[in-house]
Scaffold this motif. Structure first.
Motif, PDB file in Angstrom:
ATOM      1  N   HIS A  44      58.147 -22.920 -59.175  1.00  0.00           N
ATOM      2  CA  HIS A  44      57.757 -21.537 -58.858  1.00  0.00           C
ATOM      3  C   HIS A  44      57.127 -21.424 -57.470  1.00  0.00           C
ATOM      4  CE1 HIS A  44      56.283 -17.485 -59.736  1.00  0.00           C
ATOM      5  NE2 HIS A  44      55.100 -17.855 -59.275  1.00  0.00           N
ATOM      6  N   GLY A 104      48.251 -15.179 -57.612  1.00  0.00           N
ATOM      7  CA  GLY A 104      47.200 -15.058 -58.616  1.00  0.00           C
ATOM      8  C   GLY A 104      46.680 -16.411 -59.057  1.00  0.00           C
ATOM      9  N   GLY A 105      47.490 -17.449 -58.910  1.00  0.00           N
ATOM     10  CA  GLY A 105      47.086 -18.772 -59.374  1.00  0.00           C
ATOM     11  C   GLY A 105      46.887 -19.788 -58.263  1.00  0.00           C
ATOM     12  N   GLY A 144      44.197 -14.218 -55.203  1.00  0.00           N
ATOM     13  CA  GLY A 144      44.589 -13.133 -56.097  1.00  0.00           C
ATOM     14  C   GLY A 144      43.658 -13.028 -57.304  1.00  0.00           C
ATOM     15  N   GLU A 145      43.223 -14.186 -57.765  1.00  0.00           N
ATOM     16  CA  GLU A 145      42.288 -14.243 -58.888  1.00  0.00           C
ATOM     17  C   GLU A 145      40.972 -13.565 -58.481  1.00  0.00           C
ATOM     18  OE1 GLU A 145      41.802 -18.353 -59.818  1.00  0.00           O
ATOM     19  OE2 GLU A 145      40.592 -17.995 -61.616  1.00  0.00           O
ATOM     20  N   PHE A 154      40.612 -11.211 -56.191  1.00  0.00           N
ATOM     21  CA  PHE A 154      40.897  -9.768 -56.164  1.00  0.00           C
ATOM     22  C   PHE A 154      40.850  -9.193 -57.583  1.00  0.00           C
ATOM     23  CE2 PHE A 154      42.548 -10.060 -51.811  1.00  0.00           C
ATOM     24  CZ  PHE A 154      42.246  -8.803 -51.315  1.00  0.00           C
ATOM     25  N   GLY A 179      44.137  -6.608 -57.614  1.00  0.00           N
ATOM     26  CA  GLY A 179      44.625  -6.724 -56.233  1.00  0.00           C
ATOM     27  C   GLY A 179      45.121  -5.430 -55.611  1.00  0.00           C
ATOM     28  N   PRO A 180      46.209  -4.853 -56.148  1.00  0.00           N
ATOM     29  CA  PRO A 180      46.757  -3.646 -55.530  1.00  0.00           C
ATOM     30  C   PRO A 180      45.775  -2.473 -55.563  1.00  0.00           C
ATOM     31  CG  PRO A 180      48.238  -4.525 -57.228  1.00  0.00           C
ATOM     32  CD  PRO A 180      47.007  -5.355 -57.257  1.00  0.00           C
ATOM     33  N   GLY A 194      53.628 -14.922 -51.613  1.00  0.00           N
ATOM     34  CA  GLY A 194      52.808 -14.770 -52.812  1.00  0.00           C
ATOM     35  C   GLY A 194      52.351 -13.336 -52.969  1.00  0.00           C
ATOM     36  N   VAL A 211      49.587 -11.753 -53.112  1.00  0.00           N
ATOM     37  CA  VAL A 211      48.535 -11.218 -52.238  1.00  0.00           C
ATOM     38  C   VAL A 211      49.075 -10.898 -50.833  1.00  0.00           C
ATOM     39  CG1 VAL A 211      46.202 -11.643 -51.326  1.00  0.00           C
ATOM     40  CG2 VAL A 211      46.807 -12.475 -53.585  1.00  0.00           C
ATOM     41  N   CYS A 253      51.240  -8.960 -50.251  1.00  0.00           N
ATOM     42  CA  CYS A 253      51.491  -7.510 -50.243  1.00  0.00           C
ATOM     43  C   CYS A 253      50.282  -6.759 -49.696  1.00  0.00           C
ATOM     44  CB  CYS A 253      51.749  -6.995 -51.663  1.00  0.00           C
ATOM     45  SG  CYS A 253      53.256  -7.597 -52.375  1.00  0.00           S
TER      46      CYS A 253
HETATM   47  O1  KG4 Z   1      52.650 -14.143 -56.851  1.00  0.00           O
HETATM   48  P1  KG4 Z   1      52.178 -13.248 -57.933  1.00  0.00           P
HETATM   49  O2  KG4 Z   1      53.001 -12.043 -58.280  1.00  0.00           O
HETATM   50  O3  KG4 Z   1      51.961 -14.012 -59.263  1.00  0.00           O
HETATM   51  C1  KG4 Z   1      51.472 -15.317 -59.338  1.00  0.00           C
HETATM   52  O4  KG4 Z   1      52.295 -16.264 -59.239  1.00  0.00           O
HETATM   53  O5  KG4 Z   1      50.241 -15.414 -59.472  1.00  0.00           O
HETATM   54  O6  KG4 Z   1      50.697 -12.798 -57.500  1.00  0.00           O
HETATM   55  C2  KG4 Z   1      49.956 -11.927 -58.302  1.00  0.00           C
HETATM   56  C3  KG4 Z   1      48.632 -11.687 -57.612  1.00  0.00           C
HETATM   57  C4  KG4 Z   1      47.644 -10.919 -58.476  1.00  0.00           C
HETATM   58  O7  KG4 Z   1      46.393 -11.583 -58.433  1.00  0.00           O
HETATM   59  C5  KG4 Z   1      47.584  -9.556 -57.788  1.00  0.00           C
HETATM   60  O8  KG4 Z   1      46.350  -8.903 -57.951  1.00  0.00           O
HETATM   61  C6  KG4 Z   1      47.799  -9.941 -56.350  1.00  0.00           C
HETATM   62  O9  KG4 Z   1      48.819 -10.918 -56.412  1.00  0.00           O
HETATM   63  N1  KG4 Z   1      48.225  -8.803 -55.530  1.00  0.00           N
HETATM   64  C7  KG4 Z   1      47.468  -8.276 -54.541  1.00  0.00           C
HETATM   65  C8  KG4 Z   1      48.189  -7.176 -54.021  1.00  0.00           C
HETATM   66  N2  KG4 Z   1      49.368  -7.065 -54.717  1.00  0.00           N
HETATM   67  C9  KG4 Z   1      49.366  -8.078 -55.628  1.00  0.00           C
HETATM   68  N3  KG4 Z   1      46.271  -8.662 -54.048  1.00  0.00           N
HETATM   69  C10 KG4 Z   1      45.763  -7.925 -53.046  1.00  0.00           C
HETATM   70  N4  KG4 Z   1      46.375  -6.843 -52.506  1.00  0.00           N
HETATM   71  C11 KG4 Z   1      47.580  -6.438 -52.956  1.00  0.00           C
HETATM   72  N5  KG4 Z   1      48.180  -5.361 -52.420  1.00  0.00           N
END
Ligand code: KG4
Ligand code: ZN
Length: 314
Positions: free
Chosen positions: A88, A114-115, A140-141, A143, A157-158, A242, A244, A246
């Motif tokens: 992944h 997130g991880g 991400g965690e 956030f 996060g978003p 990843g 974040v 975004c």
């Molecule tokens: O890569 P991903 O979709 O899943 C994993 O493999 O973890 O990442 C998800 C993470 C979540 O913690 C989410 O809150 C964060 O990405 N995330 C953001 C944003 N969009 C998604 N964090 C900050 N700002 C954003 N706009």
């Protein structure tokens, strides 16, 4: 890319404030067949015309990984096609190259999900060197946990990103942890704790300012360490990936810092940044092109590493 379909479970898990593994696997099972049918319809490709079947074999939740890999193996057996087990994190790592003419190139990569939060040097496809990673929470965690502390809906996060747009990033001075640690490691749990301790001291919750100030602290460390890593490795390309990635402030500040340092910045489009199967298919296609496939006995590995794993695979 012919088509990309994502069966998001965010609406299901938001009721619990986070992912519930058993609920996730049950819904993967339910979503699998419809999502395969959707992607075939959208691409106009028949299953019999698919060259190979790939799935994420790790890292992730065991019960979810089992469903995806079992389905891909079943299709591979049924249609007598190769199977590819994909990491992944390699999917995230290479996603910024998906749309580029040159394909995978040497770069310094920041993966923020997130991880995971890691800086990786890409020498070539399959040749990766871990420069540093988080010693505690992933970006991400952090956030998501701070979003929860502030009463924002899951995932944080978003929502923190959106809320921060009207906020003052200088209102609260949160710690830039490990900024001067002299290595490429990260730490975000202290920052989350700083937010938690501040909240009871505030008469009212200036949500936009809190979000903007917290976000600024995360982004400052990510940007600064990435540029330093590029300098240390003499790489000229930065690849950001990843979920974040975004984040609007991270994109903005990374863009400015890379421009100032004369670095080329590649960021995966948002649809390829948060979890998706297209990035897994991309890695599978690159590996298949070099003749690489996986045995059907290849097992899942919830703790699969990006670097050790690939080194072992040669
Ligand atoms: O890569 P991903 O979709 O899943 C994993 O493999 O973890 O990442 C998800 C993470 C979540 O913690 C989410 O809150 C964060 O990405 N995330 C953001 C944003 N969009 C998604 N964090 C900050 N700002 C954003 N706009
Ligand atoms: Zn991911």
């Amino acid at each position: 890319m012919l088509a990309s379909e994502v069966a998001s479970q965010i609406a299901i898990h938001s009721a619990y404030g986070g992912v519930v593994p058993e609920v996730a696997s049950r819904n993967h099972l339910r979503a699998l067949k419809p999502v395969i049918e959707r992607v075939l319809a959208a691409s106009g490709v028949a299953l019999a015309d698919v060259a190979a079947f790939a799935a994420t074999s790790g890292p992730g939740l065991a019960t979810s990984l089992m469903i995806g890999t079992s389905a891909a193996k079943g299709l591979a057996v049924g249609f007598r096609r190769p199977y590819l087990a994909i990491n992944h994190m390699e999917g995230h790592l290479l996603s910024p190259f998906f749309d580029t003419v040159e394909g995978v190139r040497p770069a310094v990569a920041l993966i923020v999900s997130g991880g995971h939060t890691m800086l990786v040097e890409i020498e070539a496809m399959g040749k990766y060197r871990l420069l540093g990673q988080t010693v505690d929470d992933a970006a991400g965690e952090a956030f998501d946990k701070v979003g929860k502390l502030l009463g924002l809906p899951y995932p944080g996060g978003p929502n923190v990103d959106r809320m921060a747009r009207q906020g003052d990033p200088r209102r609260f001075d949160f710690p830039r942890s490990m900024l001067d640690s002299g290595d490429f490691a990260f730490s975000f749990s202290g920052l989350k704790t700083a937010v938690r301790y501040l909240l009871p001291k505030l008469a009212e919750l200036p949500l936009p300012d809190l979000c903007a100030s917290f976000q600024e602290a995360v982004v400052d460390v990510l940007v600064e360490k990435t540029v330093r890593a590029a300098r240390a490795t003499r790489q000229r390309v930065v690849a950001l990936s990843g979920g974040v990635s975004c984040n609007s402030r991270l994109r903005e500040k990374m863009r400015a810092a890379c421009a100032a340092a004369g670095l080329e910045l590649l960021i995966a489009p948002p649809a390829l940044s948060t979890d998706n199967a297209a990035m897994i298919g991309y890695v599978a296609a690159l590996r298949l092109a070099t003749g690489e496939t996986s045995p059907l006995t290849a097992d899942i590995d919830p703790n699969l590493r990006l670097v050790a794993d690939l080194r072992a695979a040669g």
